[in-house]
Design an enzyme around this catalytic site. Structure first.
Site, PDB file in Angstrom:
ATOM      1  N   HIS A 287       0.839  -1.202   0.000  1.00 40.44           N
ATOM      2  CA  HIS A 287       0.000   0.000   0.000  1.00 40.44           C
ATOM      3  C   HIS A 287       0.878   1.257   0.000  1.00 40.44           C
ATOM      4  O   HIS A 287       0.651   2.185  -0.795  1.00 40.44           O
ATOM      5  CB  HIS A 287      -0.911  -0.019   1.231  1.00 40.44           C
ATOM      6  CG  HIS A 287      -1.595   1.285   1.501  1.00 40.44           C
ATOM      7  ND1 HIS A 287      -2.863   1.575   1.042  1.00 40.44           N
ATOM      8  CD2 HIS A 287      -1.184   2.387   2.187  1.00 40.44           C
ATOM      9  CE1 HIS A 287      -3.198   2.786   1.426  1.00 40.44           C
ATOM     10  NE2 HIS A 287      -2.201   3.301   2.128  1.00 40.44           N
ATOM     11  N   GLU A 288       1.888   1.295   0.893  1.00 45.59           N
ATOM     12  CA  GLU A 288       2.750   2.474   0.982  1.00 45.59           C
ATOM     13  C   GLU A 288       3.540   2.695  -0.314  1.00 45.59           C
ATOM     14  O   GLU A 288       3.687   3.829  -0.776  1.00 45.59           O
ATOM     15  CB  GLU A 288       3.714   2.333   2.165  1.00 45.59           C
ATOM     16  CG  GLU A 288       3.050   2.315   3.529  1.00 45.59           C
ATOM     17  CD  GLU A 288       2.294   3.602   3.825  1.00 45.59           C
ATOM     18  OE1 GLU A 288       2.706   4.667   3.332  1.00 45.59           O
ATOM     19  OE2 GLU A 288       1.275   3.540   4.539  1.00 45.59           O
ATOM     20  N   HIS A 291       1.682   4.441  -3.055  1.00 40.05           N
ATOM     21  CA  HIS A 291       1.705   5.911  -3.048  1.00 40.05           C
ATOM     22  C   HIS A 291       2.865   6.427  -3.905  1.00 40.05           C
ATOM     23  O   HIS A 291       2.723   7.419  -4.632  1.00 40.05           O
ATOM     24  CB  HIS A 291       1.851   6.432  -1.614  1.00 40.05           C
ATOM     25  CG  HIS A 291       0.606   6.301  -0.789  1.00 40.05           C
ATOM     26  ND1 HIS A 291      -0.605   6.842  -1.181  1.00 40.05           N
ATOM     27  CD2 HIS A 291       0.378   5.717   0.418  1.00 40.05           C
ATOM     28  CE1 HIS A 291      -1.516   6.589  -0.258  1.00 40.05           C
ATOM     29  NE2 HIS A 291      -0.948   5.904   0.709  1.00 40.05           N
ATOM     30  N   GLU A 367      -5.685   7.076  -0.875  1.00 40.74           N
ATOM     31  CA  GLU A 367      -5.662   5.860  -0.055  1.00 40.74           C
ATOM     32  C   GLU A 367      -6.375   4.702  -0.767  1.00 40.74           C
ATOM     33  O   GLU A 367      -5.897   3.564  -0.748  1.00 40.74           O
ATOM     34  CB  GLU A 367      -6.322   6.122   1.306  1.00 40.74           C
ATOM     35  CG  GLU A 367      -5.552   7.062   2.209  1.00 40.74           C
ATOM     36  CD  GLU A 367      -4.156   6.558   2.519  1.00 40.74           C
ATOM     37  OE1 GLU A 367      -4.005   5.343   2.761  1.00 40.74           O
ATOM     38  OE2 GLU A 367      -3.214   7.379   2.492  1.00 40.74           O
TER      39      GLU A 367
END
Length: 427
Positions: A287-288, A291, A367
């Site tokens: 997920h990070e 970004h 997100e």
């Protein structure tokens, strides 16, 4: 939102499969206490700020700064010196008045709900260190900014903006290597399966990873986190030990012969089992890294700098308006630092609220996109379980008033994120 905390005492049907009633009640009481604290501390802040304005606190502090700098041999012509004394006194006042609130939040609310791992001595040592480091950065940067504004001529706002851009990039670059280690211990992630899996995942998406660190966040709090930093081909990943089930001190028995502070810290944990398994940690990192891969970090920097340039431009337009200074008690002088404070803190306040809301909306969109990226990496199932675990570990309350959520939550509510992952998880 407080009404939601008070009245939602049973686990909603849609949450029955992911949250037990005991955890639900703990999170409800924790968020209710935090909400109460936020209300009273916010009210105090508004009253304090209003009294400072009504009683002429800003011109009083400016005149006091002039007296102090004058005794040191710096007359009124040394405006930058007086400005630095003013800034030092103002931040000292803010630190002292904010100390009781910080103590209460740490040693009453966080302690009550099992998150605080600090001793009183650690807290004060940390606060003093934080104040000193802040001054070492704030005072030189402010003095240079004021000097640039003074000598910059008609286009000083361009030079001031470029200076703040350079400073922000430098601080982002050196923060994790030189500033953060002053407060927490960073150690390289030991060789093993997790490190190999992280490096493999980073390589699969061309993330230029150079190092992976574990920070001992458990000495401060049992809340968990992870982030990456660095520019160009020099990226590092930082994992809080509280995020890692295999490394968190909160999951370990105190070892014999450890010093008293560590024993006291660990005795508070009550053998609380927390953190994520390796597969779930990889999903969180997926997920990070999403970004980064989707350009969210760069987009946020661009938006921030566009806003910074706009603010400096409007500052250049407004700084000559004597009535602004007179409204705050400055009838004979127009100090540059006071002008910055008036315009950025007060005049721009409504604009900043609107901008903050727009950034919150954008953040929630980012997100969802990062979750979708992790899903494409095949991490949907592990991210699904990781989000549930992290929500449980941090006592996040999964029910929220929609207006409150829309205005305040930079991350989508848990149920919305889980729903977006659910189809892929089932597949």
């Amino acid at each position: 939102q407080r009404r939601v905390y008070r009245t939602t005492t049973h686990v909603p049907r849609e949450l029955g499969q992911i949250m037990d009633s005991e955890t639900f009640e703990k999170s409800r009481l924790y968020q209710l206490d935090k909400s109460t604290f936020s209300f009273w501390s916010g009210l105090y802040s508004e009253v304090e700020g209003t009294m400072i304005l009504l009683c002429g606190g800003i011109p009083f502090l400016w005149n006091l700064s002039g007296q102090i700098s004058g005794r040191a041999g710096f007359g009124p012509e040394y405006e930058i010196v007086q400005s630095l004394v003013f800034l030092l006194l103002a931040t000292l006042f803010s630190a002292v008045t904010g100390l009781p609130w910080s103590l209460y939040n740490t040693f009453v609310i966080e302690e009550k709900h099992g998150f605080n791992q600090q001793t009183l001595g650690f807290f004060f040592k940390d606060a003093i260190k934080k104040f000193i480091v802040t001054q070492c950065i704030l005072l030189p940067v402010t003095s240079l900014l004021l000097y640039i504004i003074k000598i910059g001529g008609d286009y000083f706002f361009i030079y001031a903006w470029l200076f703040t851009l350079v400073v922000s990039l430098v601080l982002v670059t050196i923060y994790a290597d030189y500033i953060a280690p002053l407060f927490d211990k960073f150690i390289p992630l030991p060789e093993g399966e997790l490190k190999q899996q992280i490096e493999t995942m980073a390589k699969s998406i061309d993330f230029p990873l150079t190092k992976v660190y574990v920070v001992e966040g458990s000495k401060r709090s049992s809340h968990s986190n992870a982030y990456f930093y660095g520019f160009f081909k020099n990226k590092r990943i930082v994992l809080f030990d509280t995020l890692l089930e295999d490394y968190s001190a909160l999951n370990k028995e105190p070892a014999e012969g450890e010093d008293g502070e560590n024993e006291e810290t660990k005795s508070k944990t009550k053998n609380k089992k927390q953190g994520c398994k390796n597969e779930e940690v990889l999903a969180v990192l997926g997920h990070e890294l999403g970004h980064w891969k989707l350009g969210h970090t760069v987009k946020n920097i661009i938006i921030s700098q566009m806003n910074s340039f706009l603010c400096f431009f409007l500052f250049a337009v407004l700084i000559g308006r004597k009535e602004l200074f007179a409204a705050f008690g400055f009838y004979d002088t127009q100090p540059t630092l006071i002008g910055l404070m008036i315009i950025f803190q007060f005049i721009f306040s409504p604009y900043n609220e609107v901008l903050s809301f727009c950034l919150t909306v954008l953040s929630r969109r980012f997100e969802f996109q990062a979750d979708a990226f992790a899903k494409e990496l095949g991490k949907a199932k592990d991210l699904y379980s990781a989000l549930i675990k992290l929500n449980k570990d941090n006592l996040g309350f999964p029910v929220s008033d929609w207006i409150f959520s829309m205005w305040h939550y930079s991350h989508p509510p848990l149920l919305e994120r889980l729903q977006a992952l659910k189809d892929a998880k089932q597949e």
